[in-house]
Scaffold this active site. Structure first.
Site, PDB file in Angstrom:
ATOM      1  N   ILE A 147      -3.229  -6.406   9.734  1.00  0.00           N
ATOM      2  CA  ILE A 147      -2.482  -5.369   9.027  1.00  0.00           C
ATOM      3  C   ILE A 147      -3.410  -4.891   7.924  1.00  0.00           C
ATOM      4  CG2 ILE A 147      -0.457  -4.808   7.645  1.00  0.00           C
ATOM      5  CD1 ILE A 147       1.136  -6.765   9.291  1.00  0.00           C
ATOM      6  N   TYR A 204       5.416 -12.291   5.715  1.00  0.00           N
ATOM      7  CA  TYR A 204       4.287 -11.783   4.924  1.00  0.00           C
ATOM      8  C   TYR A 204       4.005 -12.768   3.803  1.00  0.00           C
ATOM      9  CZ  TYR A 204       1.718  -8.286   2.043  1.00  0.00           C
ATOM     10  OH  TYR A 204       0.785  -7.596   1.287  1.00  0.00           O
ATOM     11  N   LYS A 245       1.806 -12.137   8.683  1.00  0.00           N
ATOM     12  CA  LYS A 245       0.684 -11.503   7.995  1.00  0.00           C
ATOM     13  C   LYS A 245       0.284 -12.446   6.876  1.00  0.00           C
ATOM     14  CE  LYS A 245      -0.671  -7.624   5.045  1.00  0.00           C
ATOM     15  NZ  LYS A 245      -0.243  -6.374   4.350  1.00  0.00           N
ATOM     16  N   THR A 252       0.826  -1.213   0.000  1.00  0.00           N
ATOM     17  CA  THR A 252       0.000   0.000   0.000  1.00  0.00           C
ATOM     18  C   THR A 252       0.856   1.256   0.000  1.00  0.00           C
ATOM     19  OG1 THR A 252      -1.637  -1.257   1.269  1.00  0.00           O
ATOM     20  CG2 THR A 252      -1.967   1.117   1.144  1.00  0.00           C
TER      21      THR A 252
END
EC number: 4.3.3.7
Length: 301
Positions: free
Chosen positions: A203, A134, A162, A46
């Protein structure tokens, strides 16, 4: 370190000439903190980390840490498809004072599960910073096995994962991962289901735009107020869907521009939101009363 709560996958503000807008970034971090989030995650997907050069990357990470001043956790994105580059970034965020490094499964190369494990072990052994794994197969083209996740999680300084593969996986991971490892949802639409299956937090992309709502969802679940949590989750899901109506983070940045937080500028190969996308985003923000709330807050300042 135990990770709990909502962590914002932070958007990176740009000026009209696409240079970093450091003033807007500092102000945005302060607003996130005042909204009650547990931490920020700069320089992830992001945050358009793929379009930041190393100097800009360092600037964003440093500014987030300096602005946070220990009030919340800063988990800095440090991943790459190159192991030596990932180590360099992880060493930088360690020296800058980040609380942890978010390390994505290597993308593009498409390594085997053993290659993924060796990548994380190399980063772990070369650094002294807590690591959050992640796993985002939608972007890496690899969905590593639960057994490989377990092996990575057994490395002493791995403190979280995540995971963007859905809430159904949380219970299975909870059963095999060490207690020290937090399971964080990477999908706002299924965050509540993740919490109900044993997840520790999220998250979040949506918390860029609606941090108080995302925090409220987490709080309601923690209090056992599931029916109320489901209502909030429905609103967050509607917002999440529209924030991915076109490639992210263009919709998020447009929403934030309507709220006066940053310009809608993104760097190529991303482009700004189309007119139809703008209409869709604005309609959802108005339906959820987010624009009026923001205007009311500014009028009180």
């Amino acid at each position: 370190m135990k990770l709990n709560g909502v962590f914002t996958a932070l958007a990176t503000p740009f000026r009209d000439d696409l240079s970093l807008d450091e003033r807007a970034l500092a102000s945005f971090v302060d607003w996130q903190i005042s909204s009650g989030i547990s931490g920020i995650v700069p320089c992830g997907t992001t945050g358009e980390s793929a379009t930041l050069n190393f100097e800009e990357y360092c600037t964003v990470v440093r500014l987030c840490i300096e602005t946070a001043r220990g009030r919340i956790l800063v988990i800095a994105g440090a991943g790459s498809h190159c192991t030596t580059e990932t180590i360099s970034r992880a060493l930088f965020v360690q020296s800058a004072g980040a609380d942890a490094a978010l390390i994505v499964v290597p993308y593009y190369n498409r390594p085997s599960d053993e290659g993924v494990y060796q990548h994380f072990r190399a980063v772990h052994d070369a650094t002294n910073i807590p690591i959050v794994l992640y796993n985002v197969p939608q972007r890496t083209a690899i969905d590593i096995s639960n057994d490989t996740i377990r092996r990575i999680a057994e490395l002493p300084r791995v403190v979280g994962i995540k995971d963007c593969t859905g809430a159904e996986r949380v219970a299975a991971l909870k059963a095999i991962l060490p207690e020290k490892v937090a399971i964080l949802s990477g999908e706002d639409e299924t965050a509540l289901a993740s919490y109900m299956n044993g997840g520790s937090g999220c998250i979040s992309v949506v918390s860029n735009v609606a941090p108080k709502m995302a925090v409220e969802l987490y709080r309601l679940h923690a209090l056992g107020k599931i029916n109320m949590a489901k209502q909030v989750s429905g609103n967050l899901a509607a917002l999440s869907r529209v924030l991915f109506i076109e490639p992210s983070p263009s919709p998020t940045k447009y929403a934030l521009s309507l709220m006066g937080k940053m310009r809608p500028k993104v760097r190529l190969p991303l482009v700004e939101l189309t007119s139809s996308g703008q209409t869709a985003v604005k309609n959802v923000l108005e339906t959820l009363d987010l624009l009026r709330q923001q205007k009311a807050m500014h009028s009180q300042l």
